[in-house]
Scaffold this active site. Sequence first.
Site, short mmCIF file in Angstrom:
data_model
loop_
_atom_site.label_atom_id
_atom_site.label_comp_id
_atom_site.label_asym_id
_atom_site.label_seq_id
_atom_site.Cartn_x
_atom_site.Cartn_y
_atom_site.Cartn_z
N ASP A 11 1.02 -1.18 -0.04
CA ASP A 11 -0.06 -0.05 0.13
C ASP A 11 1.10 1.10 0.19
OD1 ASP A 11 -3.14 0.45 1.00
OD2 ASP A 11 -1.72 2.31 1.10
N ILE A 12 0.53 2.31 -0.89
CA ILE A 12 1.35 3.41 -0.85
C ILE A 12 1.32 4.27 0.51
CG2 ILE A 12 -0.51 5.10 -1.66
CD1 ILE A 12 1.43 6.00 -4.07
N ASN A 27 -12.83 -3.52 2.32
CA ASN A 27 -13.81 -2.45 2.59
C ASN A 27 -14.93 -2.35 1.53
OD1 ASN A 27 -12.69 -1.50 5.03
ND2 ASN A 27 -11.07 -0.31 3.75
N GLU A 36 -12.34 3.43 -1.10
CA GLU A 36 -11.51 4.36 -2.12
C GLU A 36 -11.32 4.05 -3.44
OE1 GLU A 36 -8.30 5.90 -0.13
OE2 GLU A 36 -9.27 6.75 1.37
N VAL A 37 -10.87 2.75 -3.64
CA VAL A 37 -10.58 2.23 -4.91
C VAL A 37 -11.85 1.23 -5.23
CG1 VAL A 37 -8.94 1.19 -6.41
CG2 VAL A 37 -8.23 2.85 -4.38
N HIS A 82 -9.99 -5.27 -3.09
CA HIS A 82 -8.76 -5.44 -2.78
C HIS A 82 -8.82 -6.02 -1.33
CE1 HIS A 82 -9.69 -1.24 -2.55
NE2 HIS A 82 -9.35 -1.36 -1.22
N HIS A 136 -6.96 -6.04 2.10
CA HIS A 136 -5.84 -5.55 2.81
C HIS A 136 -5.32 -6.43 3.70
CE1 HIS A 136 -6.75 -0.84 2.29
NE2 HIS A 136 -8.04 -1.60 2.18
P1 5GP Z 1 -9.87 1.41 0.43
O1 5GP Z 1 -10.16 2.57 1.09
O2 5GP Z 1 -10.35 1.35 -0.89
O3 5GP Z 1 -10.02 -0.08 1.07
O4 5GP Z 1 -8.30 1.29 0.11
C1 5GP Z 1 -7.58 1.81 -1.00
C2 5GP Z 1 -6.09 1.53 -0.62
O5 5GP Z 1 -5.10 1.79 -1.75
C3 5GP Z 1 -5.54 2.52 0.49
O6 5GP Z 1 -5.02 2.07 1.56
C4 5GP Z 1 -4.62 3.51 -0.29
O7 5GP Z 1 -3.33 3.78 0.34
C5 5GP Z 1 -4.11 2.48 -1.37
N1 5GP Z 1 -3.77 3.07 -2.79
C6 5GP Z 1 -4.38 4.21 -3.13
N2 5GP Z 1 -3.59 4.42 -4.37
C7 5GP Z 1 -2.51 3.55 -4.47
C8 5GP Z 1 -1.34 3.60 -5.40
O8 5GP Z 1 -1.33 4.34 -6.60
N3 5GP Z 1 -0.57 2.52 -5.36
C9 5GP Z 1 -0.56 1.80 -4.20
N4 5GP Z 1 0.48 0.80 -4.04
N5 5GP Z 1 -1.60 1.81 -3.01
C10 5GP Z 1 -2.61 2.80 -3.33
#
Ligand code: 5GP
Length: 114
Positions: free
Chosen positions: A30-31, A87, A95-96, A100, A102
């Site tokens: 994760d970034i 999530n 967010e994405v 995915h 975690h």
């Molecule tokens: P969500 O909130 O959708 O469950 O998690 C999305 C995750 O993707 C977040 O933890 C965020 O830090 C990670 N993320 C967002 N953009 C990028 C990216 O460009 N590269 C990587 N490696 N992780 C990302």
Amino acid sequence: MSDCLFCKIVNGDITPDIVYENEAVLAFRDINPRAPTHVLVIPKKHIPTLADLADDDTQLMGEIMQAAKKIAEQEGIADSGYRTVFNCKQDAGQEVYHIHLHVLGGRPMQWPPG
Ligand code: 5GP
Ligand code: ZN
């Protein structure tokens, strides 16, 4: 999905720090890590949310969990423990919109989540 961030990673347009890959899934750091180990495991196939799973995605979801197990071993957190989280949609803070898992570990976790 040309406008999906994680499809861009699958297609090689964006290069993350990959920790595991097979035919079905890709895993990368994760970034914005929330724990010493914070890896995202994604299917190579675009699925927006858990609510969009098809009946024939059962094998694929198993692949994601098996990848998490292997990553935990690679990362040295298999014995100390780790958390796995999907999530789903707004209330969970997704967010994405490409599913995915975690995989978080390397420190004690709180429960319940905020
Ligand atoms: P969500 O909130 O959708 O469950 O998690 C999305 C995750 O993707 C977040 O933890 C965020 O830090 C990670 N993320 C967002 N953009 C990028 C990216 O460009 N590269 C990587 N490696 N992780 C990302
Ligand atoms: Zn996608």
